[in-house]
Write an enzyme that holds these catalytic residues in place. Structure first.
Site, PDB file in Angstrom:
ATOM      1  N   ALA A   8       0.850  -1.344  -0.002  1.00 32.90           N
ATOM      2  CA  ALA A   8      -0.128  -0.166  -0.035  1.00 32.90           C
ATOM      3  C   ALA A   8       0.755   1.314  -0.017  1.00 32.90           C
ATOM      4  CB  ALA A   8      -0.877   0.033   1.290  1.00 32.90           C
ATOM      5  N   GLY A   9       1.929   1.047  -1.049  1.00 33.40           N
ATOM      6  CA  GLY A   9       2.914   2.266  -0.930  1.00 33.40           C
ATOM      7  C   GLY A   9       2.166   3.386  -1.827  1.00 33.40           C
ATOM      8  N   ALA A  10       2.889   4.143  -2.503  1.00 29.81           N
ATOM      9  CA  ALA A  10       2.181   5.330  -3.354  1.00 29.81           C
ATOM     10  C   ALA A  10       1.345   4.960  -4.283  1.00 29.81           C
ATOM     11  CB  ALA A  10       3.644   5.952  -4.173  1.00 29.81           C
ATOM     12  N   ASN A 104       6.840  -1.512 -12.665  1.00 26.48           N
ATOM     13  CA  ASN A 104       7.731  -1.370 -13.803  1.00 26.48           C
ATOM     14  C   ASN A 104       8.641  -2.419 -14.030  1.00 26.48           C
ATOM     15  OD1 ASN A 104       7.661   1.243 -14.907  1.00 26.48           O
ATOM     16  ND2 ASN A 104       8.415   2.328 -13.197  1.00 26.48           N
ATOM     17  N   LYS A 186       8.022   0.949 -22.126  1.00 28.07           N
ATOM     18  CA  LYS A 186       8.644   1.794 -21.019  1.00 28.07           C
ATOM     19  C   LYS A 186       9.740   1.180 -20.436  1.00 28.07           C
ATOM     20  CE  LYS A 186       6.393   3.481 -16.551  1.00 28.07           C
ATOM     21  NZ  LYS A 186       5.557   3.457 -15.758  1.00 28.07           N
ATOM     22  N   ASN A 190      13.215   3.023 -19.517  1.00 27.59           N
ATOM     23  CA  ASN A 190      14.066   3.046 -18.145  1.00 27.59           C
ATOM     24  C   ASN A 190      15.386   2.512 -18.271  1.00 27.59           C
ATOM     25  OD1 ASN A 190      11.895   4.368 -16.716  1.00 27.59           O
ATOM     26  ND2 ASN A 190      10.884   2.484 -16.329  1.00 27.59           N
ATOM     27  N   ASN A 194      17.145   5.458 -16.508  1.00 25.68           N
ATOM     28  CA  ASN A 194      17.479   5.148 -15.033  1.00 25.68           C
ATOM     29  C   ASN A 194      19.155   4.945 -14.870  1.00 25.68           C
ATOM     30  OD1 ASN A 194      14.767   5.427 -14.909  1.00 25.68           O
ATOM     31  ND2 ASN A 194      14.389   3.610 -13.516  1.00 25.68           N
ATOM     32  N   SER A 259      13.642   7.128 -11.075  1.00 19.25           N
ATOM     33  CA  SER A 259      13.570   6.581  -9.779  1.00 19.25           C
ATOM     34  C   SER A 259      14.813   5.745  -9.307  1.00 19.25           C
ATOM     35  CB  SER A 259      12.405   5.571  -9.777  1.00 19.25           C
ATOM     36  OG  SER A 259      12.612   4.573 -10.912  1.00 19.25           O
ATOM     37  N   GLU A 271      16.108  -1.326  -8.810  1.00 21.42           N
ATOM     38  CA  GLU A 271      15.544  -2.160  -9.595  1.00 21.42           C
ATOM     39  C   GLU A 271      16.306  -2.533 -10.849  1.00 21.42           C
ATOM     40  OE1 GLU A 271      10.991  -1.440  -8.438  1.00 21.42           O
ATOM     41  OE2 GLU A 271      11.713  -0.156 -10.182  1.00 21.42           O
TER      42      GLU A 271
END
Lengths: 310, 310
Positions: A8-10, A104, A186, A190, A194, A259, A271
């Site tokens: 239940a994060g962002a 992601n 996507k 990244n 990233n 991120s 990640e």
């Protein structure tokens, strides 16, 4: 219909709030003690576009405290926590529990297959964004959309009616056979921004200001495209190149530090294994050399190690 | 015999001092105004192993102020300044002027060939170190040695007698047919440690502490070795790997941040085009793919650009 948010994060709390407000039976599971306590005691405080929308008493538990069976599980963890989270909630699945995964990165279907049948895996990609303003406080901006696909497309009826129902709450989901392509597009973006922003130590605009950025971009994307196609996905490299170029301006996303950059600076593990690391792993399976993604993955991991990230 | 040091920085002024003190006819050329003025007015202050050995009035000029002909030119600049320096002193060469080049990195012979005949190029590699304690102040430690080779080995007599004469001043030069191998072994080490320490942001010991450092090392060295062999040099990869491993301990060179890292931090342009960049360039000539050196070179250049290094 019982809906569980495993994490239940962002993003999890944003979607959970939207469904709860639309009278769905929503429950949260999370491992962050203070976040769980605050939501339990004071409700989830929801601030969207700077407007305080009040507090919502969405039931929330730590994984070891929850029982019962759930019909839909949204997984909303960091990629690295997907498997541990699934292990800690798998007793809540019944025979036909659907898992919705819009994390992601690449490689999540392989993980999910270890827990439910392929026809119960709904894999997707989103451009919704969200944030937390501390434990128990959701702080988000704007709107977004989701693309979703059932991994094995049999008995689609229930999934399509789920999509309809979630859209009544505003999730803006499009069921699309092209979802894998969107996921790879996507992930490709990244894999470039990233990693390079982290190693070069710059934001997206600065990356774009270097006159040979396209050479760097292609060094990674040539590998992403080759591996994606070997995976049976119609990866359109020129689309990813344009997506990258289009966010260079400062008034689009140029001022943003990706991120992975932020995770590195914050002392967390990144990640990378689900981005360039996944390209390396899948490249080996298909016998496609991925020297650039290999060395980038190793450099990011060495940086995590040397920084003592956890 | 008139000896010119084209570049009187850390190493140049150390060797120049040694020869001058041994009664050789030494002249310096340098572009750093304050350094030139201080040496002119107060002599070169020499501090070796923390002992002040006095001030030495070695003649020093800016390139545009010097005339005459010189028999031996030591080039002692940064790699990027080699060509501009040669342009500014080429009027000091006669038909048989020998150039001694012991700069780090690869590709210098190609540059030198544009100025003198191959039999007048003495290319080498050194483990002497040195430093400056400000303009006009040499501050060095320990001793070292030089390996040297005449590019085209005809009429070696004069070179061998030069070596003998320089060794009377303590330069500790060994004339060796294996010099190219030594140059490549040193460049290989620098292609690994200089680049990775800069991109990962760590010192040599920290690089060595990452459990997969050998994978990173080999990602670069596989390319260095292949390109070096295509150039006709018997590059021994296992020797370079051992040389790297052997300097990991803190009491050897582990606490050291490589020169490229320091140049990057100090806001200067780096020598990457003469390390990984040279591997990329030579790889293209020999049709050997060098994806890792390519992407490292681009990342270092993008970092220079974004940092506004000059």
């Amino acid at each position: 219909m019982k809906i569980l948010f495993a994490g239940a994060g962002a993003l999890g709390s944003r979607f959970g709030y939207m469904l709860f407000k639309n009278n769905e039976d929503v429950t949260f599971v999370d491992t962050w003690e203070e976040h769980v306590e605050n939501i339990k005691n004071k409700g989830l405080k929801v601030i969207i576009d700077e407007v305080d929308l009040g507090n919502y008493y969405i039931p929330i538990y730590k994984p070891e405290q929850i029982s019962g069976k759930y019909d839909v599980i949204f997984v909303a963890t960091k990629s690295m926590q997907l498997r541990p989270m699934l292990d800690s909630v798998k007793h809540l699945f019944h025979e036909d529990t659907k898992i919705v995964c819009i994390l992601n990165g690449l490689g999540h279907v392989e993980t999910l297959k270890d827990y439910v049948k392929e026809e119960n895996i709904l894999i997707g990609v989103t451009v919704w964004t969200s944030g937390l303003g501390g434990p128990g406080i959701l702080k988000a901006h704007g709107t977004g959309k989701i693309e979703l696909k059932q991994v094995k497309e049999i008995n689609l009826d229930r999934t399509l009616s789920l999509v309809e129902r979630f859209n009544e709450a505003g999730l803006n989901i499009k069921y699309s056979a092209d979802t894998y392509q969107s996921i790879w597009h996507k992930a490709g973006l990244n894999c470039v921004l990233n990693s390079f922003c982290t190693l070069i130590d710059c934001n997206i605009n600065q990356y774009g200001s270097y006159d040979k950025n396209l050479q760097l971009t292609r060094a990674v994307l040539n590998e992403v495209t080759a591996v994606g196609r070997a995976e049976g996905v119609d990866v359109k490299q020129e689309v990813i190149e344009n997506n990258i170029k289009n966010i260079f301006p400062l008034d689009i996303a140029g001022a943003h530090y990706p991120s992975l950059y932020q995770d590195m600076k914050n002392g967390w593990l990144t990640e990378i294994d689900f981005l360039n690391g996944a390209i390396s792993r899948l490249g080996k399976i298909h016998n496609i050399p991925t020297p650039v993604c290999d060395v980038i993955t190793l450099m990011i991991h060495s940086k995590e190690f040397i920084n003592n990230n956890k």
